[in-house]
Write a protein that holds these residues in place. Structure first.
Motif, PDB file in Angstrom:
ATOM      1  N   GLU A  71       5.877  11.245  -4.868  1.00  0.00           N
ATOM      2  CA  GLU A  71       6.354  12.625  -4.982  1.00  0.00           C
ATOM      3  C   GLU A  71       6.513  13.254  -3.601  1.00  0.00           C
ATOM      4  O   GLU A  71       7.504  13.911  -3.310  1.00  0.00           O
ATOM      5  N   HIS A  72       5.536  13.028  -2.734  1.00  0.00           N
ATOM      6  CA  HIS A  72       5.610  13.538  -1.365  1.00  0.00           C
ATOM      7  C   HIS A  72       6.826  12.966  -0.645  1.00  0.00           C
ATOM      8  O   HIS A  72       7.575  13.689   0.005  1.00  0.00           O
ATOM      9  N   ALA A  73       7.033  11.663  -0.765  1.00  0.00           N
ATOM     10  CA  ALA A  73       8.168  11.014  -0.107  1.00  0.00           C
ATOM     11  C   ALA A  73       9.491  11.574  -0.627  1.00  0.00           C
ATOM     12  O   ALA A  73      10.392  11.893   0.160  1.00  0.00           O
ATOM     13  N   ASN A  74       9.602  11.706  -1.936  1.00  0.00           N
ATOM     14  CA  ASN A  74      10.847  12.206  -2.525  1.00  0.00           C
ATOM     15  C   ASN A  74      11.140  13.648  -2.125  1.00  0.00           C
ATOM     16  O   ASN A  74      12.263  13.979  -1.740  1.00  0.00           O
ATOM     17  N   LYS A  75      10.126  14.506  -2.202  1.00  0.00           N
ATOM     18  CA  LYS A  75      10.329  15.922  -1.852  1.00  0.00           C
ATOM     19  C   LYS A  75      10.605  16.099  -0.361  1.00  0.00           C
ATOM     20  O   LYS A  75      11.324  17.010   0.032  1.00  0.00           O
ATOM     21  N   GLY A  76      10.032  15.240   0.456  1.00  0.00           N
ATOM     22  CA  GLY A  76      10.226  15.348   1.900  1.00  0.00           C
ATOM     23  C   GLY A  76      11.457  14.629   2.408  1.00  0.00           C
ATOM     24  O   GLY A  76      11.862  14.805   3.554  1.00  0.00           O
ATOM     25  N   GLY A  77      12.062  13.802   1.561  1.00  0.00           N
ATOM     26  CA  GLY A  77      13.206  13.018   1.997  1.00  0.00           C
ATOM     27  C   GLY A  77      12.813  11.869   2.905  1.00  0.00           C
ATOM     28  O   GLY A  77      13.612  11.409   3.717  1.00  0.00           O
ATOM     29  N   PHE A  78      11.568  11.403   2.768  1.00  0.00           N
ATOM     30  CA  PHE A  78      11.056  10.306   3.581  1.00  0.00           C
ATOM     31  C   PHE A  78      11.185   8.996   2.823  1.00  0.00           C
ATOM     32  O   PHE A  78      10.884   8.953   1.632  1.00  0.00           O
ATOM     33  N   PRO A  79      11.570   7.903   3.483  1.00  0.00           N
ATOM     34  CA  PRO A  79      11.545   6.619   2.783  1.00  0.00           C
ATOM     35  C   PRO A  79      10.102   6.194   2.525  1.00  0.00           C
ATOM     36  O   PRO A  79       9.194   6.554   3.276  1.00  0.00           O
ATOM     37  N   ALA A  80       9.906   5.487   1.441  1.00  0.00           N
ATOM     38  CA  ALA A  80       8.602   4.875   1.135  1.00  0.00           C
ATOM     39  C   ALA A  80       8.912   3.465   0.657  1.00  0.00           C
ATOM     40  O   ALA A  80       8.936   3.202  -0.539  1.00  0.00           O
ATOM     41  N   ASN A  81       9.185   2.577   1.597  1.00  0.00           N
ATOM     42  CA  ASN A  81       9.626   1.232   1.265  1.00  0.00           C
ATOM     43  C   ASN A  81       8.519   0.390   0.641  1.00  0.00           C
ATOM     44  O   ASN A  81       8.793  -0.521  -0.123  1.00  0.00           O
ATOM     45  N   SER A  82       7.296   0.723   0.974  1.00  0.00           N
ATOM     46  CA  SER A  82       6.145   0.023   0.396  1.00  0.00           C
ATOM     47  C   SER A  82       4.971   0.984   0.359  1.00  0.00           C
ATOM     48  O   SER A  82       4.702   1.684   1.334  1.00  0.00           O
ATOM     49  N   ILE A  83       4.292   1.014  -0.779  1.00  0.00           N
ATOM     50  CA  ILE A  83       3.073   1.806  -0.933  1.00  0.00           C
ATOM     51  C   ILE A  83       1.996   0.845  -1.414  1.00  0.00           C
ATOM     52  O   ILE A  83       2.129   0.248  -2.482  1.00  0.00           O
ATOM     53  N   GLN A  84       0.957   0.690  -0.613  1.00  0.00           N
ATOM     54  CA  GLN A  84      -0.113  -0.245  -0.944  1.00  0.00           C
ATOM     55  C   GLN A  84      -1.453   0.480  -0.950  1.00  0.00           C
ATOM     56  O   GLN A  84      -1.778   1.198   0.003  1.00  0.00           O
ATOM     57  N   GLN A  85      -2.220   0.282  -2.007  1.00  0.00           N
ATOM     58  CA  GLN A  85      -3.551   0.868  -2.054  1.00  0.00           C
ATOM     59  C   GLN A  85      -4.509   0.031  -1.216  1.00  0.00           C
ATOM     60  O   GLN A  85      -4.514  -1.197  -1.293  1.00  0.00           O
ATOM     61  N   VAL A  86      -5.290   0.694  -0.392  1.00  0.00           N
ATOM     62  CA  VAL A  86      -6.309   0.027   0.426  1.00  0.00           C
ATOM     63  C   VAL A  86      -7.460  -0.355  -0.500  1.00  0.00           C
ATOM     64  O   VAL A  86      -8.008   0.493  -1.199  1.00  0.00           O
ATOM     65  N   ARG A  87      -7.811  -1.614  -0.499  1.00  0.00           N
ATOM     66  CA  ARG A  87      -8.898  -2.102  -1.358  1.00  0.00           C
ATOM     67  C   ARG A  87     -10.234  -2.184  -0.619  1.00  0.00           C
ATOM     68  O   ARG A  87     -11.291  -2.072  -1.219  1.00  0.00           O
ATOM     69  N   ARG A  88     -10.149  -2.367   0.692  1.00  0.00           N
ATOM     70  CA  ARG A  88     -11.371  -2.482   1.488  1.00  0.00           C
ATOM     71  C   ARG A  88     -11.006  -2.257   2.942  1.00  0.00           C
ATOM     72  O   ARG A  88      -9.914  -2.605   3.369  1.00  0.00           O
ATOM     73  N   ILE A  89     -11.921  -1.716   3.699  1.00  0.00           N
ATOM     74  CA  ILE A  89     -11.748  -1.565   5.134  1.00  0.00           C
ATOM     75  C   ILE A  89     -12.789  -2.435   5.808  1.00  0.00           C
ATOM     76  O   ILE A  89     -13.969  -2.365   5.480  1.00  0.00           O
ATOM     77  N   ILE A  90     -12.306  -3.260   6.751  1.00  0.00           N
ATOM     78  CA  ILE A  90     -13.225  -4.093   7.514  1.00  0.00           C
ATOM     79  C   ILE A  90     -12.984  -3.844   8.998  1.00  0.00           C
ATOM     80  O   ILE A  90     -11.914  -3.358   9.390  1.00  0.00           O
TER      81      ILE A  90
END
Length: 90
Positions: A65-84
Motif C-alpha cells: 500500500e505504501h509503495a502504491n500510494k507513493g509511486g515507488f516500485p516494490a520489485n521484491s518484498i521479503q519478510q525478515v525471519r532472523r537477524i544474525i
C-alpha cells in the motif's frame, strides 16, 4: 511486528542528488503519515540501480500500500525471519 526488506529497482538511482533523495524521503514520510502508525520506515540502502528499504509493518499488504500510494516500485518484498551478526558465532 514483522520486519521487511523491500527491493526497489530504479535505474541510476545511485546518481541522484541530495535534493532528489530529500524529495523521495519527504514523499515516503507523507505517505507513511497518511497510512498511520501500522508501518514504520527504518532505513534504506542505495546502490547504483536499487534501493533496499527496511520497514516494520503488520503484513506485506501494508508495505505494498505504501509503495502504491507513493509511486515507488516494490520489485521484491521479503519478510525478515532472523537477524544474525558476528556475535551469533559465540
Amino acid at each position: 511486528m514483522p520486519k521487511y526488506i523491500i527491493e526497489r529497482e530504479i535505474p541510476d538511482v545511485g546518481q541522484l542528488s541530495c535534493e532528489d533523495f530529500t524529495g523521495i524521503a519527504q514523499k515516503s514520510c507523507s505517505v507513511l503519515n497518511e497510512i498511520g502508525t501500522s508501518i514504520q520506515w527504518l532505513e534504506s540502502y542505495v546502490t547504483d540501480n536499487k534501493i533496499y528499504c527496511v520497514y516494520i509493518a503488520p503484513n506485506e499488504d501494508v508495505v505494498m500500500e505504501h509503495a502504491n500510494k507513493g509511486g515507488f516500485p516494490a520489485n521484491s518484498i521479503q519478510q525478515v525471519r532472523r537477524i544474525i551478526d558476528p556475535t551469533t558465532s559465540e
